[in-house]
Scaffold this active site. Sequence first.
Site, PDB file in Angstrom:
ATOM      1  N   HIS A   1     -13.710  -5.848  -3.822  1.00  0.00           N
ATOM      2  CA  HIS A   1     -14.466  -6.935  -3.199  1.00  0.00           C
ATOM      3  C   HIS A   1     -15.268  -6.383  -2.025  1.00  0.00           C
ATOM      4  O   HIS A   1     -15.109  -5.232  -1.656  1.00  0.00           O
ATOM      5  CB  HIS A   1     -13.554  -8.102  -2.784  1.00  0.00           C
ATOM      6  CG  HIS A   1     -12.541  -7.780  -1.724  1.00  0.00           C
ATOM      7  ND1 HIS A   1     -11.533  -6.851  -1.894  1.00  0.00           N
ATOM      8  CD2 HIS A   1     -12.372  -8.273  -0.461  1.00  0.00           C
ATOM      9  CE1 HIS A   1     -10.786  -6.792  -0.804  1.00  0.00           C
ATOM     10  NE2 HIS A   1     -11.279  -7.639   0.087  1.00  0.00           N
TER      11      HIS A   1
ATOM     12  N   HIS B   1     -15.473  -6.847   1.260  1.00  0.00           N
ATOM     13  CA  HIS B   1     -15.071  -6.705   2.663  1.00  0.00           C
ATOM     14  C   HIS B   1     -15.247  -5.269   3.155  1.00  0.00           C
ATOM     15  O   HIS B   1     -14.997  -4.318   2.419  1.00  0.00           O
ATOM     16  CB  HIS B   1     -13.624  -7.182   2.875  1.00  0.00           C
ATOM     17  CG  HIS B   1     -13.506  -8.681   2.880  1.00  0.00           C
ATOM     18  ND1 HIS B   1     -12.325  -9.339   2.627  1.00  0.00           N
ATOM     19  CD2 HIS B   1     -14.435  -9.647   3.115  1.00  0.00           C
ATOM     20  CE1 HIS B   1     -12.526 -10.650   2.701  1.00  0.00           C
ATOM     21  NE2 HIS B   1     -13.792 -10.857   2.997  1.00  0.00           N
TER      22      HIS B   1
ATOM     23  N   ASP C   1     -13.585  -3.367   4.963  1.00  0.00           N
ATOM     24  CA  ASP C   1     -12.444  -2.447   4.884  1.00  0.00           C
ATOM     25  C   ASP C   1     -12.124  -2.056   3.435  1.00  0.00           C
ATOM     26  O   ASP C   1     -11.072  -1.482   3.153  1.00  0.00           O
ATOM     27  CB  ASP C   1     -11.210  -3.025   5.597  1.00  0.00           C
ATOM     28  CG  ASP C   1     -10.735  -4.337   5.026  1.00  0.00           C
ATOM     29  OD1 ASP C   1     -11.563  -5.108   4.519  1.00  0.00           O
ATOM     30  OD2 ASP C   1      -9.519  -4.602   5.072  1.00  0.00           O
ATOM     31  N   HIS C   2     -13.062  -2.341   2.522  1.00  0.00           N
ATOM     32  CA  HIS C   2     -12.943  -1.880   1.137  1.00  0.00           C
ATOM     33  C   HIS C   2     -14.205  -1.151   0.676  1.00  0.00           C
ATOM     34  O   HIS C   2     -14.159  -0.397  -0.294  1.00  0.00           O
ATOM     35  CB  HIS C   2     -12.631  -3.056   0.202  1.00  0.00           C
ATOM     36  CG  HIS C   2     -11.295  -3.664   0.516  1.00  0.00           C
ATOM     37  ND1 HIS C   2     -10.168  -3.444  -0.243  1.00  0.00           N
ATOM     38  CD2 HIS C   2     -10.896  -4.427   1.561  1.00  0.00           C
ATOM     39  CE1 HIS C   2      -9.132  -4.058   0.317  1.00  0.00           C
ATOM     40  NE2 HIS C   2      -9.551  -4.665   1.412  1.00  0.00           N
TER      41      HIS C   2
ATOM     42  N   HIS D   1      -9.763 -14.876  -2.649  1.00  0.00           N
ATOM     43  CA  HIS D   1      -9.857 -14.162  -1.363  1.00  0.00           C
ATOM     44  C   HIS D   1     -11.338 -14.014  -1.023  1.00  0.00           C
ATOM     45  O   HIS D   1     -11.758 -14.302   0.098  1.00  0.00           O
ATOM     46  CB  HIS D   1      -9.161 -12.815  -1.492  1.00  0.00           C
ATOM     47  CG  HIS D   1      -9.245 -11.959  -0.271  1.00  0.00           C
ATOM     48  ND1 HIS D   1      -8.575 -12.250   0.894  1.00  0.00           N
ATOM     49  CD2 HIS D   1      -9.938 -10.815  -0.030  1.00  0.00           C
ATOM     50  CE1 HIS D   1      -8.852 -11.315   1.802  1.00  0.00           C
ATOM     51  NE2 HIS D   1      -9.677 -10.444   1.269  1.00  0.00           N
TER      52      HIS D   1
ATOM     53  N   ASP E   1      -7.250  -7.211  -2.429  1.00  0.00           N
ATOM     54  CA  ASP E   1      -6.624  -8.134  -1.474  1.00  0.00           C
ATOM     55  C   ASP E   1      -6.243  -9.464  -2.132  1.00  0.00           C
ATOM     56  O   ASP E   1      -6.175 -10.495  -1.470  1.00  0.00           O
ATOM     57  CB  ASP E   1      -7.571  -8.416  -0.299  1.00  0.00           C
ATOM     58  CG  ASP E   1      -7.659  -7.244   0.667  1.00  0.00           C
ATOM     59  OD1 ASP E   1      -6.992  -6.224   0.431  1.00  0.00           O
ATOM     60  OD2 ASP E   1      -8.414  -7.354   1.648  1.00  0.00           O
TER      61      ASP E   1
ATOM     62  N   HIS F   1      -3.526  -3.175   0.866  1.00  0.00           N
ATOM     63  CA  HIS F   1      -2.968  -2.987   2.218  1.00  0.00           C
ATOM     64  C   HIS F   1      -1.476  -2.696   2.167  1.00  0.00           C
ATOM     65  O   HIS F   1      -0.771  -3.151   1.262  1.00  0.00           O
ATOM     66  CB  HIS F   1      -3.150  -4.259   3.070  1.00  0.00           C
ATOM     67  CG  HIS F   1      -4.551  -4.522   3.493  1.00  0.00           C
ATOM     68  ND1 HIS F   1      -5.071  -4.084   4.695  1.00  0.00           N
ATOM     69  CD2 HIS F   1      -5.563  -5.189   2.870  1.00  0.00           C
ATOM     70  CE1 HIS F   1      -6.327  -4.479   4.804  1.00  0.00           C
ATOM     71  NE2 HIS F   1      -6.659  -5.150   3.710  1.00  0.00           N
TER      72      HIS F   1
HETATM   73 ZN   LIG Z   1     -10.409  -8.463   1.932  1.00  0.00          ZN
END
Ligand SMILES: [Zn+2]
Length: 258
Positions: free
Chosen positions: A54, A56, A58-59, A113, A132, A170
């Site tokens: 996805h 985000h 942090d990905h 999400h 996530d 995570h």
């Molecule tokens: Zn995320």
Amino acid sequence: MRVIPIPVLKDNYAYLVIDEVTKEAAVVDPSEAKPVAAAVKREGVNFTTIINTHHHWDHVGGNEELVREFPGLRVYGHKRDRDRTPCITHLVDEGDTVRIGTLEGRFLFIPCHTSGHVAVYFPADKTVFTGDTLFIAGCGRLFEGTAADMYNNMVKLMALPDDTRIYCGHEYTEKNLLFALTLEPNNAQVKEKLHWARAMRAQQRPTVPSTVAEEKAINPFVRVNSTELQANLKKQFPSLSLDPISVLEKTRFLKDQF
Ligand SMILES: [Zn+2]
């Protein structure tokens, strides 16, 4: 298939996925470029592909730098993330596939999400990367979807074979299990897994992967039909309807504050 978890940022995992036949490799969710590039060099693999579960940061945060350093990389993400995943080259949807040497992954569309969230499932290797959406003993926040969407995602992922390995985005396992115990204090498998997860983390070792069978036993967002979980929710919310979507919604509400 060989999967190497690469710890990135505070508690994220990127994954190097290696086809041991051809030495071709993909990286799932590279939030940072440097640790990924280091792993690629250390393993001596032919890095061809980024898969983003996805959009985000942090990905996808390492996409641009990796594409500069490894020209010609293919970058896969859901078509809804066309304008929010950097350097995306392959827009995918439910059922589309990705090839990494002799490995073949299939995309599962699991929006909630985020509205463009996917998992990638490798049936021959019984391995799924869930980003996530599904964590070990937990699920992601419902940023762009409803409890009904997340429930459908849990049903879809739990329909994979019981021995499917689950690699998530995570390292939240310990905290998720502590939360699970608030709703199922008598769940022996949750207690056992927490004990194990603490021992692993004390040695800085990852708690991934889990399996579909394990999640069925320990994950409160999967265990919406557990009588103990339902009874403990009812104590806090006496008027709660016990259909699975309402149960998941209240469980998520409590987890958001945990
Ligand atoms: Zn995320």
